[in-house]
Design a protein around this motif. Sequence first.
Motif, short mmCIF file in Angstrom:
data_model
loop_
_atom_site.label_atom_id
_atom_site.label_comp_id
_atom_site.label_asym_id
_atom_site.label_seq_id
_atom_site.Cartn_x
_atom_site.Cartn_y
_atom_site.Cartn_z
N ALA A 166 8.04 -53.49 -18.27
CA ALA A 166 8.35 -53.33 -19.69
C ALA A 166 7.46 -52.22 -20.22
O ALA A 166 6.28 -52.14 -19.86
CB ALA A 166 8.11 -54.62 -20.45
N PHE A 167 8.02 -51.34 -21.06
CA PHE A 167 7.20 -50.27 -21.63
C PHE A 167 7.63 -49.96 -23.05
O PHE A 167 8.75 -50.28 -23.46
CB PHE A 167 7.23 -49.01 -20.74
N ARG A 168 6.73 -49.35 -23.78
CA ARG A 168 6.96 -49.06 -25.20
C ARG A 168 6.47 -47.66 -25.54
O ARG A 168 5.37 -47.26 -25.11
CB ARG A 168 6.24 -50.09 -26.07
N VAL A 169 7.26 -46.92 -26.29
CA VAL A 169 6.86 -45.59 -26.76
C VAL A 169 6.00 -45.77 -28.01
O VAL A 169 6.51 -46.13 -29.07
CB VAL A 169 8.08 -44.71 -27.07
N VAL A 170 4.71 -45.54 -27.87
CA VAL A 170 3.79 -45.77 -29.00
C VAL A 170 3.52 -44.50 -29.79
O VAL A 170 3.06 -44.56 -30.94
CB VAL A 170 2.47 -46.41 -28.53
N ARG A 171 3.80 -43.32 -29.18
CA ARG A 171 3.61 -42.07 -29.91
C ARG A 171 4.41 -40.97 -29.22
O ARG A 171 4.56 -41.00 -28.00
CB ARG A 171 2.12 -41.70 -29.97
N ILE A 172 4.93 -40.04 -30.00
CA ILE A 172 5.54 -38.83 -29.46
C ILE A 172 4.72 -37.65 -29.95
O ILE A 172 4.54 -37.47 -31.16
CB ILE A 172 7.02 -38.70 -29.89
N ASP A 173 4.20 -36.87 -29.02
CA ASP A 173 3.29 -35.78 -29.37
C ASP A 173 4.08 -34.56 -29.85
O ASP A 173 5.30 -34.50 -29.77
CB ASP A 173 2.43 -35.42 -28.16
N SER A 174 3.34 -33.56 -30.33
CA SER A 174 3.96 -32.36 -30.88
C SER A 174 4.75 -31.57 -29.84
O SER A 174 5.67 -30.84 -30.18
CB SER A 174 2.89 -31.46 -31.51
N ASP A 175 4.40 -31.73 -28.55
CA ASP A 175 5.14 -31.04 -27.48
C ASP A 175 6.28 -31.91 -26.93
O ASP A 175 6.85 -31.60 -25.90
CB ASP A 175 4.20 -30.62 -26.35
N LYS A 176 6.57 -33.01 -27.64
CA LYS A 176 7.63 -33.97 -27.27
C LYS A 176 7.27 -34.79 -26.04
O LYS A 176 8.14 -35.42 -25.42
CB LYS A 176 8.98 -33.27 -27.07
N SER A 177 6.00 -34.81 -25.67
CA SER A 177 5.58 -35.74 -24.63
C SER A 177 5.50 -37.14 -25.23
O SER A 177 5.27 -37.31 -26.43
CB SER A 177 4.24 -35.32 -24.02
N ALA A 178 5.72 -38.14 -24.38
CA ALA A 178 5.73 -39.53 -24.83
C ALA A 178 4.48 -40.24 -24.35
O ALA A 178 4.11 -40.15 -23.18
CB ALA A 178 6.97 -40.24 -24.28
N ILE A 179 3.82 -40.93 -25.27
CA ILE A 179 2.70 -41.80 -24.93
C ILE A 179 3.29 -43.19 -24.75
O ILE A 179 3.85 -43.77 -25.68
CB ILE A 179 1.61 -41.80 -26.01
N VAL A 180 3.20 -43.70 -23.52
CA VAL A 180 3.91 -44.91 -23.13
C VAL A 180 2.92 -46.00 -22.71
O VAL A 180 2.11 -45.80 -21.80
CB VAL A 180 4.88 -44.60 -21.96
N LEU A 181 3.03 -47.13 -23.37
CA LEU A 181 2.26 -48.32 -23.03
C LEU A 181 3.14 -49.18 -22.13
O LEU A 181 4.32 -49.38 -22.43
CB LEU A 181 1.89 -49.07 -24.31
N TRP A 182 2.60 -49.70 -21.04
CA TRP A 182 3.44 -50.43 -20.09
C TRP A 182 2.73 -51.64 -19.50
O TRP A 182 1.51 -51.73 -19.51
CB TRP A 182 3.92 -49.51 -18.97
N LYS A 183 3.56 -52.55 -18.99
CA LYS A 183 3.02 -53.65 -18.21
C LYS A 183 4.00 -54.03 -17.10
O LYS A 183 5.22 -54.00 -17.27
CB LYS A 183 2.70 -54.86 -19.08
#
Length: 199
Positions: A166-183
């Motif tokens: 399971a994972f969640r997109v917690v932030r999208i950066d200015s370069d459109k990269s995704a910060i993903v929290l997962w377990k």
Amino acid sequence: KDFLSPSEEDRNSHADFLRTPNTGLIRLLPRETYDDNATKDRKRIVTRGGGAYYSFTRLTHEYGYGSDIELSQDYFSTGFAGLDYGLLTSLGDVPLESVSLETSAANIFAGYNPPSEEPKIRLEQRRFQMGADVQGISASRRLPMKLNSTYVLRSMNYRESDVLVAFRVVRIDSDKSAIVLWKLLKKFPAPQVARNNDN
């Protein structure tokens, strides 16, 4: 490695969650931006796949080592080579902490049995390429990336790995990269391909 890492602020924001076993926080770079070893602030992205891929078993962005997920053109996808494929579904804005094997989509994905015969594997690949219903759960190999959305992924890499995450997109950066929290919800034995004997 530093460029692929989430920021210290991201880590601090989710510090409590990350103290739980089998969890992590990663940055996925958009494939179309960095897969040609492009530069940003004079830093070269030399990782194969440009940081757009990740393996939840090997814990690496390096493409080709049982990669489970990819970010490209604002979409997540799974299943990239050979017989490998996967199932993705979106739960919407659901806290990642609340997702477990008891969650309906995770429970159904956990009960899915990948075939071992190559023709059947190819059929399943095509089925999820188009999007399919799995016991009432909409599953596909490719879904849009959305901020504050939680996803369930079953990724099957033949002879390599089989994981439910399971994972969640917690932030999208200015370069459109995704910060993903997962377990990691469950790890299965690596699926195998049956060989026909002509004897």
